[in-house]
Design an enzyme around this catalytic site. Structure first.
Site, short mmCIF file in Angstrom:
data_model
loop_
_atom_site.label_atom_id
_atom_site.label_comp_id
_atom_site.label_asym_id
_atom_site.label_seq_id
_atom_site.Cartn_x
_atom_site.Cartn_y
_atom_site.Cartn_z
N GLN A 87 -5.42 -6.75 -0.56
CA GLN A 87 -5.80 -7.45 -2.12
C GLN A 87 -6.97 -6.87 -2.58
OE1 GLN A 87 -4.54 -9.88 0.73
NE2 GLN A 87 -2.83 -9.09 0.02
N HIS A 99 1.07 -1.22 0.01
CA HIS A 99 -0.07 0.03 -0.10
C HIS A 99 0.91 1.43 -0.11
CE1 HIS A 99 -3.32 -2.64 2.11
NE2 HIS A 99 -3.00 -2.91 0.95
P1 GDP Z 1 -3.33 -0.48 -2.95
O1 GDP Z 1 -2.60 -1.92 -2.69
O2 GDP Z 1 -4.85 -0.97 -3.03
O3 GDP Z 1 -2.89 0.25 -1.59
O4 GDP Z 1 -2.60 0.13 -4.07
P2 GDP Z 1 -1.20 0.45 -4.57
O5 GDP Z 1 -0.28 1.64 -3.17
O6 GDP Z 1 -0.43 -1.04 -4.69
O7 GDP Z 1 -1.02 1.06 -5.83
C1 GDP Z 1 -1.87 2.22 -6.02
C2 GDP Z 1 -0.76 3.17 -6.81
O8 GDP Z 1 -1.52 4.29 -7.60
C3 GDP Z 1 0.14 3.68 -5.88
O9 GDP Z 1 1.39 4.05 -6.29
C4 GDP Z 1 -0.73 5.22 -5.40
O10 GDP Z 1 0.22 6.21 -5.05
C5 GDP Z 1 -1.26 5.51 -6.85
N1 GDP Z 1 -2.46 6.25 -6.77
C6 GDP Z 1 -3.54 6.25 -5.96
N2 GDP Z 1 -4.41 7.02 -6.10
C7 GDP Z 1 -4.14 7.68 -7.37
C8 GDP Z 1 -4.63 8.45 -8.15
O11 GDP Z 1 -5.72 9.09 -8.10
N3 GDP Z 1 -3.81 8.89 -9.30
C9 GDP Z 1 -2.52 8.42 -9.64
N4 GDP Z 1 -1.98 9.01 -10.71
N5 GDP Z 1 -2.07 7.49 -8.73
C10 GDP Z 1 -2.64 7.36 -7.63
P1 IMO Z 2 -2.66 -5.22 -2.17
O1 IMO Z 2 -3.05 -5.14 -0.87
C1 IMO Z 2 -2.23 -7.24 -6.11
C2 IMO Z 2 -1.83 -11.49 -6.35
C3 IMO Z 2 -0.53 -12.14 -6.41
C4 IMO Z 2 -0.95 -13.46 -7.21
C5 IMO Z 2 -1.89 -13.87 -6.13
C6 IMO Z 2 -1.54 -14.71 -5.19
O2 IMO Z 2 -1.36 -4.25 -2.63
O3 IMO Z 2 -3.70 -4.75 -3.27
P2 IMO Z 2 -0.02 -14.68 -2.90
O4 IMO Z 2 1.37 -14.08 -2.71
O5 IMO Z 2 -1.23 -13.61 -2.28
O6 IMO Z 2 -0.08 -16.06 -2.59
O7 IMO Z 2 -0.31 -14.25 -4.62
O8 IMO Z 2 -2.36 -12.62 -5.77
N1 IMO Z 2 -1.70 -10.57 -5.11
C7 IMO Z 2 -1.82 -9.43 -5.11
N2 IMO Z 2 -2.00 -8.42 -6.30
N3 IMO Z 2 -2.18 -6.50 -5.15
C8 IMO Z 2 -1.92 -7.36 -3.90
O9 IMO Z 2 -2.20 -6.72 -2.77
C9 IMO Z 2 -1.93 -8.67 -3.86
N4 IMO Z 2 -1.55 -9.35 -3.05
C10 IMO Z 2 -1.43 -10.85 -3.76
O10 IMO Z 2 0.16 -11.38 -7.44
O11 IMO Z 2 -1.38 -13.17 -8.45
MG MG Z 3 -0.76 -2.69 -3.74
#
Ligand code: GDP
Ligand code: IMO
Ligand code: MG
Length: 429
Positions: free
Chosen positions: A224, A41
């Protein structure tokens, strides 16, 4: 207790962390209830980036951050993450961080099994896990072999449990790898980690009850996404926990009556890391463009995320099964330069039009997405904080999604920074 559960409606990485951080300003506590450090995150605050995997995102605002019993914890990773976030100026202490004594542990052998198992599979048979030992740790939990933090009270029995886990897995590890893994080094390493983490370990169901009695505001941070849910997702290409909001109760010990509101986080397009079906995937220059502008690389593994258009069938099922009351639409700004935008409104499967998400999409080639095309806005929306300031076509895009899914969009995220949002409805006040 006023509480809100955050759930990703796609395959993860919808921007949950950013939204949890935003809403955490009005929370008294933030609780993780499933998954482990497979989550990644990302929070961006005044150009400073924080990446959290196991620590609840509320820690950055120094809110009480609770790791519930449903989370699988790798103690080696947790120590490292605490060290890293502390180095970024965020204090982690016994007043703002608590781990449930009922959490199951990810041991080094689980990580090892995760990676060798994936290596044994060929091509699309690979799940494409994060390699963090999540699946093997949950398997040991379900098989009633798992180790919990509460087991550290009796070291003799704990050692016996280690021996039994290692003996169990060594039968096939020896067969494939030609050598067994000794439990001894791992036992000592984990024991050391436990000693430094023990000050955070508590009975968290009781803590949640006390917070409820004091009418505190709790944010449950899902990891996830809906389609990685073990039961409701694209099995077997899923993670090993239930990501749906109803699991917030099981995975934290919070009485289900505490769960008042559910907020679904949806990217304005779709991404997926790892293998598995993805009907609206664009394995072409459109997908490349989405990935490039959206910076779609996994937070945990750095892998390139697969990209495609928004899928209304997926969204409708996620809303129904999760009990979502409102949505957050993230990454609207990523679509700024597209002349046309597509939204998938039905599938064609074996020449039949399907409007509801089918029970098992096992192979992509049978599913033809049917799209509605909307005019793009070709203007900058990044950082916009008022709905009326959005270009008309962007407003139409948002309203069309609301109509198609019969659910209101409460927040629109227009950039990665904490304050780049349009708040339409206050969801957690
Ligand atoms: P999460 O796993 O659901 O918390 O999402 P991640 O952090 O893995 O991926 C979301 C990515 O998009 C991160 O790099 C955030 O900084 C970015 N992000 C979130 N909201 C926005 C948005 O509205 N616009 C853009 N351009 N980036 C965003
Ligand atoms: P956040 O919280 C995106 C995916 C992995 C794989 C499958 C199983 O950042 O949204 P695992 O290691 O859990 O056994 O992998 O789930 N996966 C995610 N994909 N965001 C995640 O978490 C993920 N956590 C696991 O890529 O396809
Ligand atoms: Mg993520």
């Amino acid at each position: 207790m006023t509480s809100l559960v955050i759930v990703g409606t796609q395959w993860g990485d919808e921007g949950k962390g950013k939204i949890v951080d935003l809403l955490a300003s009005s929370a008294d506590a933030v609780v993780r209830f499933q998954g482990g450090h497979n989550a990644g995150h990302t929070l961006v605050i005044n150009s400073k980036t924080f990446k959290l995997s196991l620590l609840p995102s509320g820690i950055v605002r120094q809110k009480l951050s609770i790791i519930g019993n449903g989370v699988v914890v790798d103690p080696i990773h947790l120590e490292k993450e605490i060290r890293e976030i502390t180095n970024q100026g965020i204090e982690v202490n016994t007043s703002n961080f608590v781990i449930s004594s009922d959490c199951f542990l990810i041991l080094p052998i689980h990580r090892y099994i995760d990676s060798i198992r994936e290596n044994l599979k060929q091509g699309s048979k690979k799940i494409g896990t994060t390699g963090r030992g999540i699946g093997p740790a949950y398997e040991d939990k379900v098989s009633r072999r798992g180790i919990r933090f509460s087991d550290f009270k009796n070291l003799k029995e704990l050692e016996e449990k280690f021996i039994s886990i290692y003996n169990h897995h060594n039968v096939w590890i020896e067969k494939f790898e030609g050598k067994e893994i000794s439990y001894l080094d791992d036992f000592e390493i984990i024991l050391k980690c436990y000693q430094s983490l023990s000050k955070y370990i508590e009975n968290t169901w009781l803590l949640l009850k006390q917070l409820n009695d004091k009418n505190k505001k709790i944010l449950f941070e899902g990891a996830q996404g809906f389609y990685l849910d073990l039961d409701h997702g694209t099995y077997p290409y899923v993670t090993s926990s239930n990501t749906v909001p109803s699991n917030a109760s099981i995975g934290s010990g919070a009485n289900p009556k505490y769960l008042k509101r559910i907020l679904g986080i949806t990217k304005a397009y779709t991404t997926r890391v790892g293998n598995g079906p993805f009907p609206t995937e664009e394995s072409n220059e459109i997908g490349e463009k989405l990935g490039k502008i959206g910076n779609e690389f996994g937070t945990v593994t750095g892998r390139k995320r697969r990209c495609g258009w928004l899928d209304i069938l997926m969204l409708k099922k996620a809303i129904t099964v999760s009990g979502i009351n409102g949505l957050v639409l993230t990454k609207l700004d990523v679509l700024d330069s597209f002349r046309d935008l597509k939204i998938c409104t039905s599938y064609k499967i074996n020449n039949q039009i399907v409007k509801d998400y089918p029970s098992n999409i096992s192979s992509n080639h049978q599913v033809i997405p049917i799209y509605e095309t909307l005019k793009g806005w070709e203007e900058k929306t990044k950082g916009i904080t008022k709905f009326e300031k959005l270009p008309l076509n962007a407003q139409n895009f948002i309203k069309r999604i609301e109509t198609l899914v019969s659910c209101n969009i409460d927040i629109i995220s227009t950039g990665p920074e904490r304050d780049e949002n349009i708040i339409i409805n206050e969801v957690f006040s």
